[in-house]
Design a protein around this motif. Structure first.
Motif, mmCIF file in Angstrom:
data_model
loop_
_atom_site.group_PDB
_atom_site.id
_atom_site.type_symbol
_atom_site.label_atom_id
_atom_site.label_comp_id
_atom_site.label_asym_id
_atom_site.label_seq_id
_atom_site.Cartn_x
_atom_site.Cartn_y
_atom_site.Cartn_z
ATOM 1 N N ILE A 227 0.835 -1.201 0.000
ATOM 2 C CA ILE A 227 0.000 0.000 0.000
ATOM 3 C C ILE A 227 0.868 1.248 0.000
ATOM 4 O O ILE A 227 0.629 2.200 -0.762
ATOM 5 C CB ILE A 227 -0.949 -0.011 1.214
ATOM 6 C CG1 ILE A 227 -2.022 -1.093 1.031
ATOM 7 C CG2 ILE A 227 -1.604 1.354 1.422
ATOM 8 C CD1 ILE A 227 -2.829 -1.392 2.274
ATOM 9 N N ALA A 228 1.887 1.267 0.848
ATOM 10 C CA ALA A 228 2.789 2.430 0.923
ATOM 11 C C ALA A 228 3.542 2.628 -0.383
ATOM 12 O O ALA A 228 3.705 3.766 -0.860
ATOM 13 C CB ALA A 228 3.760 2.256 2.083
ATOM 14 N N GLU A 229 4.017 1.536 -0.973
ATOM 15 C CA GLU A 229 4.757 1.635 -2.230
ATOM 16 C C GLU A 229 3.861 2.156 -3.356
ATOM 17 O O GLU A 229 4.258 3.025 -4.140
ATOM 18 C CB GLU A 229 5.327 0.267 -2.606
ATOM 19 C CG GLU A 229 6.431 -0.223 -1.671
ATOM 20 C CD GLU A 229 6.752 -1.690 -1.876
ATOM 21 O OE1 GLU A 229 6.135 -2.310 -2.775
ATOM 22 O OE2 GLU A 229 7.615 -2.219 -1.142
ATOM 23 N N ASN A 230 2.644 1.637 -3.417
ATOM 24 C CA ASN A 230 1.712 2.089 -4.454
ATOM 25 C C ASN A 230 1.320 3.545 -4.248
ATOM 26 O O ASN A 230 1.213 4.318 -5.212
ATOM 27 C CB ASN A 230 0.463 1.208 -4.451
ATOM 28 C CG ASN A 230 -0.504 1.592 -5.540
ATOM 29 O OD1 ASN A 230 -0.236 1.421 -6.728
ATOM 30 N ND2 ASN A 230 -1.651 2.120 -5.157
ATOM 31 N N TRP A 231 1.112 3.936 -2.993
ATOM 32 C CA TRP A 231 0.740 5.326 -2.700
ATOM 33 C C TRP A 231 1.838 6.284 -3.136
ATOM 34 O O TRP A 231 1.555 7.351 -3.689
ATOM 35 C CB TRP A 231 0.430 5.486 -1.221
ATOM 36 C CG TRP A 231 0.033 6.877 -0.835
ATOM 37 C CD1 TRP A 231 0.732 7.758 -0.063
ATOM 38 C CD2 TRP A 231 -1.169 7.559 -1.210
ATOM 39 N NE1 TRP A 231 0.059 8.938 0.072
ATOM 40 C CE2 TRP A 231 -1.122 8.840 -0.622
ATOM 41 C CE3 TRP A 231 -2.276 7.206 -1.981
ATOM 42 C CZ2 TRP A 231 -2.138 9.773 -0.793
ATOM 43 C CZ3 TRP A 231 -3.297 8.135 -2.152
ATOM 44 C CH2 TRP A 231 -3.222 9.404 -1.562
ATOM 45 N N ALA A 232 3.080 5.917 -2.907
ATOM 46 C CA ALA A 232 4.191 6.770 -3.329
ATOM 47 C C ALA A 232 4.155 6.988 -4.846
ATOM 48 O O ALA A 232 4.381 8.107 -5.329
ATOM 49 C CB ALA A 232 5.522 6.155 -2.906
ATOM 50 N N ARG A 233 3.845 5.936 -5.596
ATOM 51 C CA ARG A 233 3.755 6.069 -7.053
ATOM 52 C C ARG A 233 2.559 6.933 -7.459
ATOM 53 O O ARG A 233 2.660 7.771 -8.361
ATOM 54 C CB ARG A 233 3.636 4.692 -7.700
ATOM 55 C CG ARG A 233 4.914 3.855 -7.645
ATOM 56 C CD ARG A 233 4.821 2.629 -8.534
ATOM 57 N NE ARG A 233 3.804 1.697 -8.056
ATOM 58 C CZ ARG A 233 4.058 0.706 -7.214
ATOM 59 N NH1 ARG A 233 5.288 0.514 -6.746
ATOM 60 N NH2 ARG A 233 3.088 -0.109 -6.839
ATOM 61 N N GLU A 234 1.436 6.732 -6.774
ATOM 62 C CA GLU A 234 0.232 7.495 -7.106
ATOM 63 C C GLU A 234 0.427 8.989 -6.850
ATOM 64 O O GLU A 234 0.035 9.827 -7.672
ATOM 65 C CB GLU A 234 -0.959 6.976 -6.282
ATOM 66 C CG GLU A 234 -1.370 5.550 -6.572
ATOM 67 C CD GLU A 234 -2.224 5.437 -7.812
ATOM 68 O OE1 GLU A 234 -2.525 6.469 -8.443
ATOM 69 O OE2 GLU A 234 -2.601 4.295 -8.164
ATOM 70 N N VAL A 235 1.019 9.321 -5.711
ATOM 71 C CA VAL A 235 1.217 10.729 -5.370
ATOM 72 C C VAL A 235 2.253 11.375 -6.272
ATOM 73 O O VAL A 235 2.163 12.562 -6.607
ATOM 74 C CB VAL A 235 1.605 10.877 -3.882
ATOM 75 C CG1 VAL A 235 1.987 12.306 -3.552
ATOM 76 C CG2 VAL A 235 0.452 10.418 -2.991
ATOM 77 N N SER A 236 3.244 10.587 -6.682
ATOM 78 C CA SER A 236 4.238 11.115 -7.615
ATOM 79 C C SER A 236 3.579 11.508 -8.935
ATOM 80 O O SER A 236 3.918 12.534 -9.536
ATOM 81 C CB SER A 236 5.329 10.069 -7.870
ATOM 82 O OG SER A 236 6.260 10.539 -8.820
ATOM 83 N N ALA A 237 2.595 10.716 -9.366
ATOM 84 C CA ALA A 237 1.895 11.010 -10.614
ATOM 85 C C ALA A 237 0.827 12.085 -10.436
ATOM 86 O O ALA A 237 0.535 12.844 -11.367
ATOM 87 C CB ALA A 237 1.257 9.735 -11.160
#
Length: 245
Positions: free
Chosen positions: A42-52
């Motif tokens: 979840i944390a890894e995916n959130w980092a990618r989502e917020v970056s985009a």
């Protein structure tokens, strides 16, 4: 004793609309088992989502489990989770671990149009068209149960400025499910025509410093090519244009 898993094999067929007589979604204290098991992903995916999309906000919402559908009654348990947990679940859809249930108020004008909205580019559903709605969150909890009508009234008021209690006709609840997402909806018939409702919403958007929606739309057919719809919208539009005119 609460069920540990959903009875999905007994649910109505996917994307088939069925009447709902009662919704009993009980709020359970403590973290959702899915959230506990998938914290790192979840944390890894959130980092990618917020970056985009830096505009995303990791607020709190409800994610369900052990949902039962039987004889028109929807029941189950739900937990408060961060939005980031839902985003990962939505990508992978592990329906044995969690179920997303939300309420959709369908506003219908007196001249037979469904009033929908197009989401802004900065949101988690950019460009998507559906009726104004939002996930259940802690503000919708009443005596340990999720308040569907309260959620619908709050979301519609926040996003469009319309007051659902002003509706002249209100249908019963219906629902459909698709790949672990349950959409519970009811129709609200207004005495105003579509252009008047669209104008009210446009004025509300203009006054909102951070609007989530780009514009309101009057939909008069279930043609799938008209807009970039969320998947649940097409069967609902077909049902509304058959039953609410």
């Amino acid at each position: 004793m609460a069920q540990l898993t959903s009875n999905m094999s007994d649910w109505p067929d996917e994307r088939r609309i069925f009447p709902v007589s009662r919704i009993d979604l009980r709020v359970v204290d403590g973290p959702h088992p899915y959230h506990l098991a998938e914290r790192d992903r979840i944390a890894e995916n959130w980092a990618r989502e917020v970056s985009a999309n830096p505009a995303l906000y990791d607020g709190r919402m409800m994610l369900s489990r052990a949902v039962q559908i039987s004889d028109g009654v929807i029941s189950g348990e739900t937990h408060i989770v961060p939005f980031s947990a839902f985003l990962l679940w939505r990508k992978t859809r592990p329906v044995t671990s969690a179920i997303h249930l939300f309420a959709l108020p369908v506003v219908v004008s007196s001249d037979g149009a469904v009033i929908a909205i197009r989401m802004g580019k900065h949101t988690a559903n950019p460009g998507r068209v559906y009726c104004a709605a939002g996930s259940l969150d802690p503000a919708d909890i009443r005596d340990g149960i999720c308040d569907m009508d309260g959620n619908m009234a709050r979301e519609v008021l926040e996003e469009t400025g319309l007051v659902l209690s002003d509706a002249d006709r209100v249908s019963g609840f219906h629902a459909l499910h698709d790949r672990g997402i349950i959409t519970v909806f009811r129709c609200f018939g207004f005495s105003a025509i579509a252009t008047e409702l669209i104008g009210r919403i446009a004025g509300h958007i203009a006054q909102d410093k951070e609007p989530e929606i780009d514009e309101a739309l009057a939909i008069r057919s279930a043609d799938p090519g008209l807009h970039l719809y969320q998947p649940f919208m097409l069967p609902i539009l077909e049902w509304v244009f058959t039953n609410m005119r």
